[in-house]
Design a protein around this motif. Structure first.
Motif, mmCIF file in Angstrom:
data_model
loop_
_atom_site.group_PDB
_atom_site.id
_atom_site.type_symbol
_atom_site.label_atom_id
_atom_site.label_comp_id
_atom_site.label_asym_id
_atom_site.label_seq_id
_atom_site.Cartn_x
_atom_site.Cartn_y
_atom_site.Cartn_z
ATOM 1 N N LEU A 1 0.641 -1.041 0.250
ATOM 2 C CA LEU A 1 -0.144 -0.230 0.343
ATOM 3 C C LEU A 1 1.069 1.804 -0.033
ATOM 4 O O LEU A 1 0.346 2.125 0.754
ATOM 5 N N SER A 2 1.847 1.149 -1.076
ATOM 6 C CA SER A 2 2.717 2.506 -0.913
ATOM 7 C C SER A 2 2.419 3.238 -2.176
ATOM 8 O O SER A 2 1.871 2.973 -3.035
ATOM 9 N N TRP A 3 2.734 4.045 -1.965
ATOM 10 C CA TRP A 3 2.211 5.719 -2.939
ATOM 11 C C TRP A 3 3.769 6.151 -3.365
ATOM 12 O O TRP A 3 4.522 6.671 -2.660
ATOM 13 N N HIS A 4 2.739 6.435 -4.632
ATOM 14 C CA HIS A 4 4.657 6.431 -5.652
ATOM 15 C C HIS A 4 3.908 7.831 -6.861
ATOM 16 O O HIS A 4 2.839 7.430 -7.239
ATOM 17 N N ARG A 5 4.693 8.520 -6.868
ATOM 18 C CA ARG A 5 4.824 10.128 -8.056
ATOM 19 C C ARG A 5 5.735 9.634 -9.012
ATOM 20 O O ARG A 5 6.765 9.180 -9.034
ATOM 21 N N ILE A 6 5.465 9.588 -10.380
ATOM 22 C CA ILE A 6 5.923 9.593 -11.752
ATOM 23 C C ILE A 6 5.709 10.616 -12.563
ATOM 24 O O ILE A 6 4.407 11.616 -11.647
ATOM 25 N N THR B 1 6.795 0.221 -17.903
ATOM 26 C CA THR B 1 7.962 1.865 -18.305
ATOM 27 C C THR B 1 6.580 2.273 -17.363
ATOM 28 O O THR B 1 5.903 2.442 -17.704
ATOM 29 N N PRO B 2 7.680 3.999 -16.975
ATOM 30 C CA PRO B 2 6.922 4.702 -16.569
ATOM 31 C C PRO B 2 5.487 4.968 -17.346
ATOM 32 O O PRO B 2 4.542 5.663 -17.034
ATOM 33 N N GLY B 3 6.409 5.646 -18.459
ATOM 34 C CA GLY B 3 5.927 5.869 -19.646
ATOM 35 C C GLY B 3 4.264 5.153 -19.998
ATOM 36 O O GLY B 3 3.311 5.750 -19.805
ATOM 37 N N LEU B 4 4.411 4.155 -20.172
ATOM 38 C CA LEU B 4 3.016 3.241 -20.694
ATOM 39 C C LEU B 4 2.503 3.428 -19.330
ATOM 40 O O LEU B 4 1.059 2.807 -19.326
ATOM 41 N N ILE B 5 2.721 3.205 -17.849
ATOM 42 C CA ILE B 5 2.014 3.341 -16.914
ATOM 43 C C ILE B 5 1.010 4.464 -16.622
ATOM 44 O O ILE B 5 0.021 4.986 -16.690
ATOM 45 N N ALA B 6 2.278 5.396 -17.116
ATOM 46 C CA ALA B 6 1.405 7.137 -16.825
ATOM 47 C C ALA B 6 0.566 7.380 -17.826
ATOM 48 O O ALA B 6 -0.708 8.343 -17.959
ATOM 49 N N GLY B 7 0.366 6.821 -18.827
ATOM 50 C CA GLY B 7 -0.231 6.696 -20.182
ATOM 51 C C GLY B 7 -1.519 6.152 -20.301
ATOM 52 O O GLY B 7 -2.358 6.501 -20.995
ATOM 53 N N GLN B 8 -1.766 5.387 -19.222
ATOM 54 C CA GLN B 8 -3.204 5.041 -18.125
ATOM 55 C C GLN B 8 -3.840 5.756 -17.383
ATOM 56 O O GLN B 8 -4.926 5.208 -17.347
ATOM 57 N N GLY B 9 -3.987 6.925 -17.352
ATOM 58 C CA GLY B 9 -4.483 7.745 -16.126
ATOM 59 C C GLY B 9 -3.289 8.387 -15.211
ATOM 60 O O GLY B 9 -2.550 8.233 -14.730
ATOM 61 N N ARG B 10 -4.125 9.320 -14.018
ATOM 62 C CA ARG B 10 -3.688 10.126 -13.588
ATOM 63 C C ARG B 10 -3.470 9.691 -12.689
ATOM 64 O O ARG B 10 -2.357 9.071 -11.531
ATOM 65 N N HIS B 11 -4.805 8.052 -12.112
ATOM 66 C CA HIS B 11 -4.150 8.028 -10.381
ATOM 67 C C HIS B 11 -4.434 5.843 -11.330
ATOM 68 O O HIS B 11 -5.147 5.418 -11.996
ATOM 69 N N VAL B 12 -2.980 5.149 -10.900
ATOM 70 C CA VAL B 12 -2.870 3.866 -11.579
ATOM 71 C C VAL B 12 -2.567 2.752 -10.248
ATOM 72 O O VAL B 12 -2.063 3.536 -9.452
ATOM 73 N N VAL B 13 -3.113 1.579 -10.062
ATOM 74 C CA VAL B 13 -2.592 0.725 -9.196
ATOM 75 C C VAL B 13 -2.125 -0.414 -9.138
ATOM 76 O O VAL B 13 -2.450 -0.527 -10.648
ATOM 77 N N ALA B 14 -1.266 -0.893 -8.755
ATOM 78 C CA ALA B 14 -0.584 -1.865 -9.369
ATOM 79 C C ALA B 14 -0.591 -2.827 -8.357
ATOM 80 O O ALA B 14 -0.085 -2.766 -7.404
ATOM 81 N N ALA C 1 10.620 -0.994 -12.658
ATOM 82 C CA ALA C 1 10.023 1.047 -13.665
ATOM 83 C C ALA C 1 10.161 2.070 -12.770
ATOM 84 O O ALA C 1 10.495 2.723 -14.097
ATOM 85 N N ILE C 2 9.319 2.132 -12.430
ATOM 86 C CA ILE C 2 8.783 3.557 -11.427
ATOM 87 C C ILE C 2 10.268 4.180 -10.536
ATOM 88 O O ILE C 2 10.132 5.135 -10.303
ATOM 89 N N ASN C 3 11.321 3.343 -10.563
ATOM 90 C CA ASN C 3 12.643 3.596 -9.473
ATOM 91 C C ASN C 3 12.453 4.443 -8.769
ATOM 92 O O ASN C 3 13.135 5.677 -8.293
ATOM 93 N N ALA C 4 11.506 3.317 -8.005
ATOM 94 C CA ALA C 4 11.320 3.651 -6.239
ATOM 95 C C ALA C 4 11.690 3.637 -5.675
ATOM 96 O O ALA C 4 13.210 2.859 -5.697
ATOM 97 N N ASP C 5 12.374 4.462 -4.395
ATOM 98 C CA ASP C 5 12.928 4.288 -3.327
ATOM 99 C C ASP C 5 13.516 3.305 -2.640
ATOM 100 O O ASP C 5 11.830 3.276 -1.540
ATOM 101 N N THR C 6 14.580 2.105 -2.536
ATOM 102 C CA THR C 6 13.960 0.959 -1.684
ATOM 103 C C THR C 6 15.264 0.665 -0.600
ATOM 104 O O THR C 6 14.946 -0.310 -0.289
ATOM 105 N N GLU C 7 15.714 1.781 -0.592
ATOM 106 C CA GLU C 7 17.207 1.765 0.516
ATOM 107 C C GLU C 7 16.889 1.562 1.616
ATOM 108 O O GLU C 7 18.119 1.186 2.374
#
Length: 393
Positions: free
Chosen positions: A267-272, A356-369, A382-388
């Protein structure tokens, strides 16, 4: 070099060959790990083990301990499987661990009774890292099983058990109760406390036969703002309770520490660019329902869902919850997974490599995976999330 060491024997296995706990024990002995004397929490269960292990580790760190944590699989890669105080090991540290394992494996007799499993090798590498870095405590997440898992080579002071259900039926047991019996095999005579999430009566009965005095559905008194939302809350509280049982007292810095915990893929939130993404390892109807409800509460609506559930997961339940939402079904490139289940005709289908980020964002502003941890790992990559870092001291 790193991948070769950890995955070599598994990749070279022959049909019908299974993992060898005896060979893993010989390797641990060769590395001098069987006598490692550190306070240890072992986490077993069917779902939520990573969340439980993370919160147990953060609680121990709040007490000033240097904590080595092993979880499986990694959030984005193999470095994420081994952490010290919440931080992933570096590429050079993982390479050094792989080199030391490879040298010790070379001393073992040729394998005859099974292979060294990747998850087991990462477990041993984590224990080795803890010893090398002078860690004060260990938290080990079991792989699929319990008695047959490499974590059973060690003696935990505390065992944490997340919900056990029919995951891996036919492999660990023919019923959830049999699976519970197998997983409870990590409990040793020296174990001082066992903390469990709420279980079904048949699973609880099996666990009670293994250990007298299990604390079910512990209440730590921690507020909702200190624990994750959704189904992960109970697993996080089990982790905190297991660590508190080991410590014997509540660290003064506990609340401050827990406020820093982050769980990518839970249930993590990410901005691309062009979109917001909610990523969650939901694998059944209940998990999908919680994720969708959480997204709608924040956004008001959902534009698109990316879903990855192989045939042995609850795809029918997910389909029912997703309803008429626009969905792209994603297939993983693993031969061991089948993706033959009939899909709603309106769903799109693609391979994980095409994310890819572009493919994901191309589906709309609010996307769930939503889907398996391996799929969510592909999304996080794909979205280069910070997991460090999972928590900050």
């Amino acid at each position: 070099m790193v991948a070769v060491v950890f995955f070599r024997e598994w990749q070279d296995r022959v049909p019908g060959e299974s993992r060898s706990l005896a060979r893993a024990r010989d390797l641990a002995n060769e590395l001098g790990l069987l006598d490692v004397d550190l306070p240890l929490i072992v986490v077993v269960g069917s779902k939520g083990k990573g969340t439980c292990a993370t919160y147990a580790s953060a609680t121990l760190a709040a007490a000033g301990l240097r904590v080595c944590t092993v979880t499986s699989p990694g959030l984005r890669g193999d470095r994420d499987r081994i952490r010290l105080n919440g931080r992933s090991v570096s590429e050079s540290e993982l390479a050094s661990l792989a080199e030391r394992l490879d040298k010790a494996i070379g001393v073992l007799p040729p394998r005859s009774d099974g292979y060294l499993a990747p998850t087991g090798l990462f477990t041993l590498a984590g224990v080795l890292h803890a010893r090398t870095e002078g860690a004060d405590a260990l938290v080990l997440e079991a792989g699929m099983g319990g008695r047959g898992d490499e974590v059973s080579l060690f003696s935990p002071a505390t065992v944490a058990i997340t919900p056990i259900f029919g995951e891996h039926l036919g492999k660990l047991g023919d019923t959830p109760a049999e699976i519970a019996t197998e997983k409870s095999g990590v409990i040793k005579p020296s174990t001082r406390a066992v903390v469990s999430a709420a279980q079904t009566p048949d699973v609880a009965e099996a666990l009670d036969r293994a250990y007298d005095g299990i604390e079910y559905a512990p209440s730590t008194g921690l507020g909702d703002d200190l624990l994750p939302a959704g189904l992960g809350r109970a697993n996080a509280e089990v982790g905190c309770a297991a660590a508190l049982a080991l410590l014997g007292e509540r660290p003064a810095a506990l609340e401050a520490m827990l406020r820093t915990v982050r769980l990518p893929g839970r249930l993590s939130w990410h901005r691309i660019p062009g979109a917001q993404v909610l990523a969650d390892c939901a694998i059944n109807r209940a998990g999908v329902a919680v994720a969708l409800e959480t997204a709608r509460e924040r956004w008001g609506g959902i534009d698109h869902a990316f879903v990855c559930l192989p045939d042995h997961k609850d795809l029918d339940g997910a389909i029912a919850e997703l309803g008429d939402l626009p969905v792209t079904f994603v297939r993983l490139p693993f031969e061991r997974l089948s993706f033959e289940h009939p899909l709603p005709p309106a769903w799109k289908v693609l391979d994980a490599v095409d994310l890819t980020p572009g493919l994901i964002a191309g589906q709309g502003r609010h996307v769930v995976a939503l889907g398996t941890v391996y799929f969510i790992s592909a999304v996080l990559n794909a979205i280069n999330a910070d997991t460090e870092r999972l928590f900050v001291l």
